[in-house]
Write an enzyme that holds these catalytic residues in place. Structure first.
Site, PDB file in Angstrom:
ATOM      1  N   LYS A 178     -21.396  15.246   0.938  1.00 13.72           N
ATOM      2  CA  LYS A 178     -22.061  13.954   1.181  1.00 13.72           C
ATOM      3  C   LYS A 178     -22.842  13.537  -0.050  1.00 13.72           C
ATOM      4  O   LYS A 178     -22.778  12.407  -0.495  1.00 13.72           O
ATOM      5  CB  LYS A 178     -23.054  14.044   2.344  1.00 13.72           C
ATOM      6  CG  LYS A 178     -22.627  13.958   3.773  1.00 13.72           C
ATOM      7  CD  LYS A 178     -21.964  12.716   4.253  1.00 13.72           C
ATOM      8  CE  LYS A 178     -20.543  12.657   3.851  1.00 13.72           C
ATOM      9  NZ  LYS A 178     -19.534  13.028   4.798  1.00 13.72           N
ATOM     10  N   ASN A 184       0.876  -1.164   0.000  1.00 17.19           N
ATOM     11  CA  ASN A 184       0.000   0.000   0.000  1.00 17.19           C
ATOM     12  C   ASN A 184       0.916   1.217   0.000  1.00 17.19           C
ATOM     13  O   ASN A 184       1.846   1.283   0.799  1.00 17.19           O
ATOM     14  CB  ASN A 184      -0.884  -0.026   1.256  1.00 17.19           C
ATOM     15  CG  ASN A 184      -1.764   1.213   1.374  1.00 17.19           C
ATOM     16  OD1 ASN A 184      -1.937   1.952   0.408  1.00 17.19           O
ATOM     17  ND2 ASN A 184      -2.311   1.425   2.554  1.00 17.19           N
ATOM     18  N   LYS A 219     -11.591   5.012   1.699  1.00 23.36           N
ATOM     19  CA  LYS A 219     -11.876   5.496   3.048  1.00 23.36           C
ATOM     20  C   LYS A 219     -10.677   6.233   3.639  1.00 23.36           C
ATOM     21  O   LYS A 219     -10.816   7.265   4.273  1.00 23.36           O
ATOM     22  CB  LYS A 219     -12.262   4.306   3.932  1.00 23.36           C
ATOM     23  CG  LYS A 219     -12.552   4.677   5.379  1.00 23.36           C
ATOM     24  CD  LYS A 219     -13.868   5.425   5.491  1.00 23.36           C
ATOM     25  CE  LYS A 219     -14.200   5.841   6.902  1.00 23.36           C
ATOM     26  NZ  LYS A 219     -15.188   6.929   6.885  1.00 23.36           N
TER      27      LYS A 219
HETATM   28  C1  F6R Z   1     -16.032  12.352   3.107  1.00 24.20           C
HETATM   29  C2  F6R Z   1     -14.861  11.771   3.732  1.00 24.20           C
HETATM   30  C3  F6R Z   1     -13.541  12.347   3.375  1.00 24.20           C
HETATM   31  C4  F6R Z   1     -12.634  12.381   4.610  1.00 24.20           C
HETATM   32  C5  F6R Z   1     -11.221  12.832   4.207  1.00 24.20           C
HETATM   33  C6  F6R Z   1     -10.296  12.953   5.401  1.00 24.20           C
HETATM   34  O1  F6R Z   1     -17.199  11.712   3.531  1.00 24.20           O
HETATM   35  O2  F6R Z   1     -14.953  10.856   4.495  1.00 24.20           O
HETATM   36  O3  F6R Z   1     -13.656  13.599   2.793  1.00 24.20           O
HETATM   37  O4  F6R Z   1     -13.183  13.263   5.539  1.00 24.20           O
HETATM   38  O5  F6R Z   1     -10.679  11.919   3.295  1.00 24.20           O
HETATM   39  O6  F6R Z   1     -10.157  11.736   6.054  1.00 24.20           O
HETATM   40  P1  F6R Z   1      -9.623  11.656   7.541  1.00 24.20           P
HETATM   41  O7  F6R Z   1     -10.609  12.340   8.401  1.00 24.20           O
HETATM   42  O8  F6R Z   1      -9.526  10.182   7.817  1.00 24.20           O
HETATM   43  O9  F6R Z   1      -8.282  12.330   7.555  1.00 24.20           O
END
Ligand code: F6R
Length: 611
Positions: A487, A102, A606
């Site tokens: 969203k 990864n 994610k």
């Molecule tokens: C939208 C979403 C993304 C995350 C972004 C940051 O629903 O989930 O925009 O908010 O990729 O991710 P984190 O918070 O894990 O740094």
């Protein structure tokens, strides 16, 4: 981004690896593969483009590929199209070493050219294959020696899992700037991108740090430093997350479950931190004198976490009377930021592994800033590298589109704002007490908003065919509009934009025509009349308007808009926690009616662990 799982134990590896990969599906992927070793069959690799189900069918749920040690991978394509051949694991030319990866090997082209000049033939277009080929090139009977040479040569970000057919009683793991977690069991060991992959088998974990190499055997895990292979004593951690928390529990989608879990997640995050009517953040070591010294708060994040930062700016500036700058982590790195030892950097991340946010954190630290992070995943890179961490207790968030993590990040912002305001003496006792009291009522108000979901489903059924939707709002409502719009577009693929309502006239209003849907957020009571004027402007150009406001303004707003959604009245600073829920539900139901793959939207991952 790519999901990695590796297992060594007494049981058949393939079914365990497939189950682990299924739990990592949420990360986003386009192909999957397995490499399993048995003394009878040697090293066997099976890969398939498409959903994990395709791979699982080929290997009959794991039954047709035998062995008690192996690696699994779900690939999110970066170098080379999604295909069987580009899927991981990759093996060297002699088929002796299998690798899952990864991250991105930035200098793969030079290494490939070098290896080709030595007669090595490549079969894929991936950057990862160079790691497998280079390992075999350096391998002279000592796999650890080969691994250290490869790590010395490659540049970029990586989490690597390595299985060598000549030493099948071990797996090797290494990382730099990509997440990798080790699971310690009785008679077995795991490596994975995320603890959910093996939570069913063990909750005892160690976090591999950058520049460390781990050797996993059935007897245990030994970690070494790179490049001199000095043994490193690793602390073990116990993970509290329930296995069921990472399962759908009767809901059609993780996103629906996580939306419904928000009152609980909010309670878990806030209630233990309120003692005798005061916010108690025992994890924080920031003193009143330090806070008085800082001349700026820099908020750094990506995506929805950045939108939390947008809300935070309004709240922190109002309560602390200190300048707050919110910046996208991907921009921060390259904008020569004005950070000094008097800057407090608030880093927000659900995963704690977002590469842009992590890199921005390191840059802010290098410039002398102090890092306070708000993170959901305990022990993640951002949490480990921060000066102070406040965890959100949302539990595992599986749906790609964040909901409950967003809500708990907001919750932590309220706590920080109150605590800092108290330390700085910028809040009066009456307002402080009112805010704390209201904070404690929010979960039950969130429950009331959720009870109203059928009405939102009905509005979604009216509007799901629109191809362009605008969100407008002022002040905090604008920040919520940004999140509502994100969203909607990420899971329903409808083009959507969020605008500060007062800005419409400066260009965007030209896009409003009969039938355009405008979602108008008007819960900010002091700006209610201004927002109504903006609604009148778009209505007179033929727009359909779905309004959102507080209960006390519902009736009056109904006179201007086509449909209105209301949320309970609360303190204006806390409204985002209620307003965001109808936005999430609207996006969810629209996507449902359009038949979209809600938990795994196209092209998205994610945890974004590559730049
Ligand atoms: C939208 C979403 C993304 C995350 C972004 C940051 O629903 O989930 O925009 O908010 O990729 O991710 P984190 O918070 O894990 O740094």
């Amino acid at each position: 981004m790519c999901g990695i799982v590796g297992f060594i134990g007494a049981e058949e590896a393939a079914p365990i690896l497939l189950d682990g990969l299924a739990r990592l599906e949420y990360r986003g992927y386009d192909s999957a593969g397995l490499a399993v070793y048995s003394p009878e069959d040697g090293l066997k690799v099976v890969k398939a483009k498409g959903r994990l189900r395709v791979l699982s069918d080929i290997v009959e749920g794991g039954k047709s590929i035998r062995g008690a040690v192996g690696l699994g991978h779900t690939r999110w394509a970066t170098h080379g199209e999604p295909s069987d051949v580009n899927a991981h694991p990759h093996v060297g030319m002699s088929g002796r070493v299998a690798v899952v990866h990864n991250g991105i090997i930035e200098n793969f082209a030079q290494i490939k050219e070098f290896l080709e000049s030595k007669g090595v033939r490549f079969v894929s277009q991936t950057d990862t294959e160079v790691v497998a080929q280079l390992l075999e090139y350096y391998y002279r009977g000592d796999i650890m020696e080969a691994v250290t040479k490869v790590l010395h040569r490659i540049e970029g970000a990586y989490a690597l899992g390595i299985l060598c057919a000549d030493c099948p009683d071990q797996l090797i793991a290494a990382r730099k700037d990509s997440p990798l977690i080790l699971g310690c069991g009785d008679g077995f060991s795991f490596l994975a991108s995320d603890v959910t992959a093996f939570l069913k088998y063990t909750r005892e974990v160690c976090y591999l740090e950058d520049g460390e190499i781990a050797v996993l055997t059935r007897e245990g895990i030994q970690v070494y430093s790179h490049p001199y292979l000095q043994p490193v004593e690793k602390e073990r951690h116990h993970v509290d997350w329930e296995v069921s928390a990472a399962e759908k529990g009767g809901y059609e989608h993780f996103m629906a479950k996580e939306i419904m879990e928000q009152p609980k997640a909010f309670r878990d995050t806030v209630f233990p931190r309120i003692q005798n009517g005061r916010v108690a953040l025992e994890e924080l070591r920031l003193s009143a004198s330090y806070l008085r010294e800082i001349d700026k708060i820099y908020i750094i994040a990506c995506g929805s976490s950045y939108h939390v930062g947008m809300v935070a700016k309004y709240i922190l500036e109002k309560l602390l009377r200190k300048p707050v700058e919110v910046t996208l982590a991907s921009e921060f790195r390259y904008c020569d930021p004005l950070v000094t030892h008097r800057t407090l950097c608030l880093v927000i991340s659900q995963s704690g592994e977002t590469i842009d946010t992590l890199a921005a954190l390191r840059e802010a630290k290098r410039l002398g800033g102090r890092i306070l992070s708000i993170v959901n995943v305990v022990g993640s890179s951002i949490a480990r590298e921060s000066d102070d961490v406040l965890y959100t207790w949302a539990g595992p968030e599986i749906a790609v589109a964040t909901t409950k993590a967003y809500s708990t990040q907001l919750a932590v912002i309220y706590l920080i704002a109150l605590r800092f305001a108290e330390l700085l003496d910028t809040i009066g006792a009456v307002e402080y007490a009112a805010l704390v009291e209201e904070l404690l009522t929010l979960p039950s108000k969130m429950e009331r908003v959720l009870e109203n979901r059928e009405a939102i489903q009905y509005y979604a059924s009216i509007y799901f065919n629109h191809e362009s939707i605008f969100f407008i709002g002022r002040n905090i409502d604008y920040a919520i509009g940004l999140e509502g719009s994100l969203k909607l577009k990420e899971i329903s693929y409808i083009h959507s934009e969020a605008y500060a309502a007062g800005e419409l006239k400066h260009g965007t209003i030209s896009l409003i025509q009969p039938g355009t849907l405008v979602v108008a957020l008007a819960s900010c009571v002091p700006l209610f009349d201004k927002l109504v004027s903006n609604v009148v402007e778009v209505k007179s150009r033929g727009a359909d308007v779905l309004g959102l406001t507080v209960e006390s303004r519902g009736e009056i707003f109904q006179k201007t808009v086509d449909h209105v959604i209301t949320v309970p009245d609360t303190h204006p600073m806390l409204l985002p926690s209620l307003d965001v829920i109808p936005m999430q539900l609207f996006a969810y139901y629209v996507a449902l009616m359009r038949g979209c793959d809600i938990d795994k939207p196209r092209n998205l991952a994610k945890s974004v662990t590559v730049e």
